[in-house]
Write an enzyme that holds these catalytic residues in place. Structure first.
Site, mmCIF file in Angstrom:
data_model
loop_
_atom_site.group_PDB
_atom_site.id
_atom_site.type_symbol
_atom_site.label_atom_id
_atom_site.label_comp_id
_atom_site.label_asym_id
_atom_site.label_seq_id
_atom_site.Cartn_x
_atom_site.Cartn_y
_atom_site.Cartn_z
ATOM 1 N N CYS A 399 0.833 -1.202 0.000
ATOM 2 C CA CYS A 399 0.000 0.000 0.000
ATOM 3 C C CYS A 399 0.874 1.260 0.000
ATOM 4 C CB CYS A 399 -0.986 -0.042 1.183
ATOM 5 S SG CYS A 399 -2.348 1.138 1.032
ATOM 6 N N HIS A 526 -3.593 -5.274 0.090
ATOM 7 C CA HIS A 526 -3.113 -5.785 1.379
ATOM 8 C C HIS A 526 -3.209 -7.312 1.378
ATOM 9 C CE1 HIS A 526 -2.790 -2.013 3.772
ATOM 10 N NE2 HIS A 526 -3.650 -1.569 2.871
ATOM 11 N N GLU A 528 -1.865 -9.436 3.208
ATOM 12 C CA GLU A 528 -1.827 -10.043 4.552
ATOM 13 C C GLU A 528 -3.205 -10.424 5.064
ATOM 14 O OE1 GLU A 528 -1.654 -5.489 5.234
ATOM 15 O OE2 GLU A 528 -0.817 -6.950 3.838
#
Length: 563
Positions: A399, A526, A528
């Site tokens: 990001c 993102h 994750e």
């Protein structure tokens, strides 16, 4: 539908989220379909506008919901995809009831906390519990509900009252209450104290809920005498008192619960159609926990961010790195570096901090710059990115990390000295990162580009494409207001910084890769948030593989992990 309510006592942050997730994991391992709901008693509509120091990271769901990080735990443990309505807040409930009142649904009635707010809570829970969260789209059989905060908190009272009523509506065989409490052990005496738990259970009973299981959290394993004392003074059988002490990894928690007979208890208490023993899923968890504890080789990653005082601020990033490290049989050594400490201004103010931060960065095997907002610490992040690029250290930017990698490249490789993001310098002559056309700078809540979006690879010659299994496109979760300026991308590509992934329209730059570098990758999304213990996120896995010098071998094997 069976409902399991998890409440907490003595202190907040006691581990209710991990306990709730672990209970869900155990029940899922028995072949049941499980969903989860998190209740946060704050008045905010959602977690989107919080500072990470308030409640930890903001977790983003597929539908764009900005929610509490505990929903991240549920998704990772249970391998499910939740929705924004799986996170209930006081703000959402009051907004829902006030909208109904304005609409005229309560015409002639006085709208009150009881029954209108409490009824709204019960209705929301019953409706959301039925929403499928697995890939097979079947209705769940079990709903685990975590009530945030601590029993006795004034803001949590309407929710406790709602569940006091709900236990009769659902019937006893369909509703179970688990109370998580703390058993402290003062250093002065070394004795494990039960009084806080006794008082907490008494407060819960006074509000009309009786715990079916008392889960006692402690630093060290609890002695049998303590268990018997809690059983006697809290009016439950000894088998209903469960101990969870601090363990080496959260993977151990479901195993600890299972070893204390929780499956047999749930089978009897909720009349569940299951065997007394878990299936292969929990055996996989056991193997994973044992493997985690036996790891010898270490890989160090420097996380360069601005919220480094609280590890929960980067909870999903840590988990994604941990999943990837475990997949390649390495122990993760995550070094948190405050990006402001890498800046020249810190060298003048506190040279010791400055040199310690740079020492950490230099000895790391790989560098990660995660997402964030605001100008503070950005110069330090740019320094770290420059170091990773010039010294050929494996690097992943997520990001804002990707956006700053573009800024750093513009300044040092294209010689655009004032290159910047319009977030930090609206008047820059070289705006390499700009705000998105649909971004509304008026309201802050829910105005970003949020949720799962498709990213299309525009070349086959991409490391990340290979890591994703040579897919034509990937779908990952986003949370950003700014994007790389698409009008300037050709300047970067001529110098070797390739934009290998973009959105479906081809306007938004989603993935960058640097030529002639072991691993220099930036992603606008993102990844994750979709990492799972047994399915690590490809960008993070790539970083760990590059940091351990095994990326090329992995790609040559056709992206298969060595046994």
């Amino acid at each position: 539908m069976k409902y399991i309510l998890v409440t907490g006592g003595v202190i907040s942050g006691i581990g209710k989220g991990i306990i709730a997730s672990s209970i869900g994991t155990i029940l899922k391992s028995c072949g049941l379909r499980v969903t989860a709901i998190k209740i946060d008693p704050y008045i905010n509509i959602d977690a989107g506008t919080f500072s990470p120091y308030e409640h930890g990271e903001v977790f983003v769901l597929n539908d764009g919901g900005e929610v509490d990080l505990d929903l991240g735990n549920y998704e990772r443990f249970l391998d499910i995809n939740l929705y924004k309505d799986n996170n209930i807040t006081t703000g959402k409930i009051y907004q829902h009831v006030i909208n109904k009142e304005r609409h005229g649904d309560y015409l002639g009635k006085t709208v009150q906390v009881v029954p209108h707010i409490t009824d709204a809570v019960q209705e929301w829970v019953m409706n959301q519990a039925k929403v499928p969260v697995d890939d097979d789209k079947k209705e769940p059989q079990i709903c685990v509900i975590e009530l945030g905060g601590t029993i006795g908190d004034i803001e949590g009272m309407p929710f406790v009252e709602a569940f006091r009523q709900f236990q009769f509506k659902a019937k006893r065989e369909n509703f179970c209450n688990i109370h998580v409490s703390l058993v402290p052990q003062p250093n002065a005496t070394g004795e494990q104290k039960t009084k806080p738990t006794q008082n907490s259970v008494r407060a819960l009973r006074g509000l009309g809920l009786s715990p079916d299981l008392i889960v006692c959290r402690s630093a060290k394993p609890i002695e049998m005498a303590v268990k018997e004392k809690i059983s006697m003074f809290c009016h439950v059988e000894p088998e209903q008192v469960i101990f969870i002490h601090d363990v080496s990894s959260t993977y151990r928690v479901p195993i600890l619960l299972e070893e204390q007979g929780i499956i047999k208890y749930f089978k009897q208490r909720l009349n569940l159609p299951i065997d007394d023993h878990p299936s292969d899923l929990l055996m996989k968890w056991k193997k994973m926990a044992c493997r985690y504890e036996r790891l010898l080789k270490v890989c160090s990653i420097a996380l360069v961010g601005k919220y480094t005082k609280l590890s929960d601020c980067y909870a999903s990033v840590f988990k994604a790195l941990e999943h990837s490290a475990l997949a390649i049989n390495y122990k993760l050594d995550l070094m948190y570096i405050d990006s402001t400490e890498l800046e020249r201004s810190t060298e003048a103010e506190n040279s010791v901090k400055y040199h310690q931060a740079w020492h950490k960065l230099c000895k790391a095997d790989g560098i990660l710059v995660p997402g964030g907002f605001g100008i503070r610490g950005t110069e330090g992040k740019l320094q770290a990115i420059s170091w990773a690029r010039t010294k050929k250290k494996p690097f992943l930017g997520v990001c804002l990390g990707m956006q700053l990698a573009v800024v750093e490249f513009a300044r040092n490789c294209l010689n655009w000295e004032d290159a910047n993001s319009t977030e930090f310098d609206p008047d820059t002559k070289n705006p390499v990162v700009i705000d998105m056309p649909e971004h509304n700078p008026g309201d802050m809540g829910g105005t970003m580009r949020l949720g799962k979006r498709r990213t299309v690879f525009k070349t086959e010659n991409s490391v990340l494409r290979k890591l994703y299994g040579d897919e034509v496109f990937v779908e990952e979760r986003h949370r950003h207001r700014y994007e790389v300026n698409p009008e300037l991308t050709h300047c970067f590509e001529e110098k070797g910084l390739k934009f290998v992934g973009h959105d479906t329209e081809g306007n938004r730059m989603e993935i960058i890769e640097l030529e002639n570098h072991p691993y220099f990758v930036g992603v606008q999304f993102h990844p994750e948030f979709s990492s799972r213990p047994m399915k690590p996120s490809p960008p993070y896995l790539g970083l760990l593989l590059a940091a351990t010098g095994t990326l090329n071998a992995y790609l040559q094997r056709g992206c298969k992990l060595s046994p």
